[in-house]
Scaffold this active site. Structure first.
Site, short mmCIF file in Angstrom:
data_model
loop_
_atom_site.label_atom_id
_atom_site.label_comp_id
_atom_site.label_asym_id
_atom_site.label_seq_id
_atom_site.Cartn_x
_atom_site.Cartn_y
_atom_site.Cartn_z
N SER A 191 0.87 -1.19 0.00
CA SER A 191 0.00 0.00 0.00
C SER A 191 0.90 1.23 0.00
O SER A 191 2.09 1.13 0.33
CB SER A 191 -0.83 -0.02 1.29
OG SER A 191 -1.50 1.20 1.49
N LYS A 235 2.12 -3.16 6.17
CA LYS A 235 2.41 -2.80 4.78
C LYS A 235 3.87 -2.38 4.59
O LYS A 235 4.44 -2.62 3.52
CB LYS A 235 1.44 -1.71 4.32
CG LYS A 235 -0.03 -2.17 4.29
CD LYS A 235 -0.25 -3.37 3.37
CE LYS A 235 -1.70 -3.78 3.23
NZ LYS A 235 -1.90 -4.95 2.36
N TYR A 269 -1.91 -1.59 10.46
CA TYR A 269 -1.97 -1.60 9.00
C TYR A 269 -0.66 -1.08 8.42
O TYR A 269 -0.06 -1.69 7.53
CB TYR A 269 -3.14 -0.73 8.52
CG TYR A 269 -3.41 -0.86 7.03
CD1 TYR A 269 -4.05 -1.99 6.53
CD2 TYR A 269 -3.02 0.12 6.13
CE1 TYR A 269 -4.29 -2.13 5.17
CE2 TYR A 269 -3.26 0.00 4.78
CZ TYR A 269 -3.90 -1.14 4.29
OH TYR A 269 -4.13 -1.28 2.94
N1 LIG Z 1 -8.70 -0.23 -1.35
C1 LIG Z 1 -7.67 0.53 -1.08
O1 LIG Z 1 -7.76 1.78 -1.08
C2 LIG Z 1 -6.32 -0.12 -0.80
C3 LIG Z 1 -5.18 0.71 -0.80
C4 LIG Z 1 -3.95 0.13 -0.57
C5 LIG Z 1 -3.83 -1.24 -0.36
N2 LIG Z 1 -4.96 -2.02 -0.35
C6 LIG Z 1 -4.78 -3.46 -0.15
O2 LIG Z 1 -5.36 -4.15 -1.24
C7 LIG Z 1 -5.63 -5.51 -0.85
C8 LIG Z 1 -7.00 -5.90 -1.35
O3 LIG Z 1 -7.99 -5.20 -0.61
P1 LIG Z 1 -9.24 -4.49 -1.30
O4 LIG Z 1 -9.00 -3.03 -1.23
O5 LIG Z 1 -9.56 -5.10 -2.59
O6 LIG Z 1 -10.36 -4.79 -0.19
P2 LIG Z 1 -11.60 -5.82 -0.19
O7 LIG Z 1 -12.09 -5.83 1.21
O8 LIG Z 1 -12.56 -5.45 -1.26
O9 LIG Z 1 -10.92 -7.22 -0.54
C9 LIG Z 1 -10.10 -7.89 0.38
C10 LIG Z 1 -10.41 -9.38 0.32
O10 LIG Z 1 -9.59 -10.07 1.29
C11 LIG Z 1 -10.40 -11.05 1.92
N3 LIG Z 1 -9.85 -11.45 3.23
C12 LIG Z 1 -9.89 -10.77 4.40
N4 LIG Z 1 -9.31 -11.49 5.38
C13 LIG Z 1 -8.89 -12.65 4.81
C14 LIG Z 1 -8.21 -13.79 5.31
N5 LIG Z 1 -7.87 -13.90 6.61
N6 LIG Z 1 -7.93 -14.80 4.45
C15 LIG Z 1 -8.29 -14.71 3.13
N7 LIG Z 1 -8.94 -13.65 2.61
C16 LIG Z 1 -9.24 -12.63 3.44
C17 LIG Z 1 -11.77 -10.40 2.05
O11 LIG Z 1 -12.80 -11.35 2.26
C18 LIG Z 1 -11.87 -9.69 0.70
O12 LIG Z 1 -12.47 -10.51 -0.28
C19 LIG Z 1 -5.45 -5.54 0.66
O13 LIG Z 1 -4.20 -6.13 0.97
C20 LIG Z 1 -5.45 -4.08 1.04
O14 LIG Z 1 -4.75 -3.83 2.24
C21 LIG Z 1 -6.19 -1.48 -0.55
#
Ligand SMILES: NC(=O)c1ccc[n+]([C@@H]2O[C@H](COP(=O)([O-])OP(=O)(O)OC[C@H]3O[C@@H](n4cnc5c(N)ncnc54)[C@H](O)[C@@H]3O)[C@@H](O)[C@H]2O)c1
Length: 281
Positions: A142, A157, A153
């Site tokens: 991230s 990251k 978090y």
């Molecule tokens: N959305 C943002 O703005 C953003 C920014 C930077 C980084 N991220 C990172 O992107 C990645 C994807 O997240 P997203 O934004 O698509 O969110 P999201 O919540 O839409 O998707 C995350 C997925 O991870 C699954 N998950 C949660 N805990 C789990 C576990 N213990 N085992 C297996 N699966 C699990 C959830 O069920 C979900 O389907 C994450 O690592 C998040 O930290 C997101």
């Protein structure tokens, strides 16, 4: 990794947001896909969506925080397909709004999913990918992996950036044929702000906890930024291109990247860092 068609991708956190978009993008490119997630009904629905691209797609319930569960994912993936060519260690949780610095269970939950999930992914898949002659791993960090923040978090990251860079150099040095990318998204329009849907009982905030005004403001700010973030499909295109071109860094918000300059300047000039505004904690 220039050839994708006919090869196999494994994606964690594939039922929602970016993981789901990656699955769609790589299936469009002709890859078979193993989609894994902790949320069963959503995963079934996502598998059906991705299978419409015409390649072979299977779903596997996996808790990335649990090493044995990730081992099972690897066993099934290698058993169903001849080899695994791409692993996206993507599952993640935000961990807020909660008393990040007083609740140890919350720290453990976020680190178990966001950091140990990636470590388990390396441990379970890499040796066999090296043995088969190569492949590619994409770890989702991230922009929080570069910016300051006193939260689990941020800790998770930053760690993912560090171990991804270390792994990249190791894979290069040992000429394993495994490429590594580190995805550092800015805000992306996903369900990340509803991460509490997967929060285990053990990581519940103390019953009497009341968030401070500062915490509430930070939460609202995050919700608005995520709602206005980039669509996951655009991030999936960037990830696809980075895998094909074997590029390490994948940034989705170049304006946010510019804010890193201040950090590097403060190091080079040996002075205290300046404020980053609302994301400071
Ligand atoms: N959305 C943002 O703005 C953003 C920014 C930077 C980084 N991220 C990172 O992107 C990645 C994807 O997240 P997203 O934004 O698509 O969110 P999201 O919540 O839409 O998707 C995350 C997925 O991870 C699954 N998950 C949660 N805990 C789990 C576990 N213990 N085992 C297996 N699966 C699990 C959830 O069920 C979900 O389907 C994450 O690592 C998040 O930290 C997101």
């Amino acid at each position: 990794m220039q050839q994708l068609s006919g090869r196999t991708a494994v994606i964690t956190g594939a039922a929602s947001g970016m993981g789901r978009a990656f699955a769609n993008r790589f299936a469009q490119a002709g890859m078979n896909v193993v989609m894994s997630d902790i949320e069963e009904p959503r995963l079934d629905e996502a598998v059906a969506e991705v299978a419409a691209h015409g390649t072979r797609v299977i779903g596997q319930i996996t808790d990335v925080a649990d090493g044995a569960s990730v081992d099972e994912l690897a066993e099934r993936s290698f058993a169903e397909f001849d080899a695994v060519h791409l692993v996206c260690n993507n599952a993640g949780v935000a961990g807020g709004p909660s008393p990040d610095f007083i609740n140890e269970a919350n720290w453990r939950w976020v680190l178990d999913v966001n950091l140990w999930g990636v470590i388990h992914g390396h441990r379970a898949f890499l040796p066999r990918m090296i043995e088969q002659g190569g492949g590619h791993v994409v770890n989702t960090s991230s922009m929080a992996g570069h910016l300051p923040g006193h939260s689990p978090y941020t800790a998770s990251k930053w760690a993912v950036v560090g171990i991804s860079q270390g792994l990249y150099h190791q894979m290069q040095r040992e000429k394993t044929g495994v490429g590594i990318s580190c995805l550092c998204p800015g805000f992306v329009r996903t369900e990340i702000i509803n991460s509490d849907r997967n929060r285990p009982e053990s990581a519940a905030p103390p019953a009497l906890y009341e968030p401070t005004a500062q915490e509430e403001m930070a939460t609202l700010f995050m919700q608005e930024m995520v709602k206005g973030g980039r669509p996951p499909s655009e991030v999936a295109d960037l990830v696809h291109d980075a895998v094909v071109d074997d590029r390490f860094w994948i940034f989705t918000d170049l304006e946010m990247v510019k804010t890193l300059q201040e950090k590097h300047d403060s190091i080079m000039e040996n002075r205290n860092p300046a404020s980053f505004g609302p994301l400071d904690s």
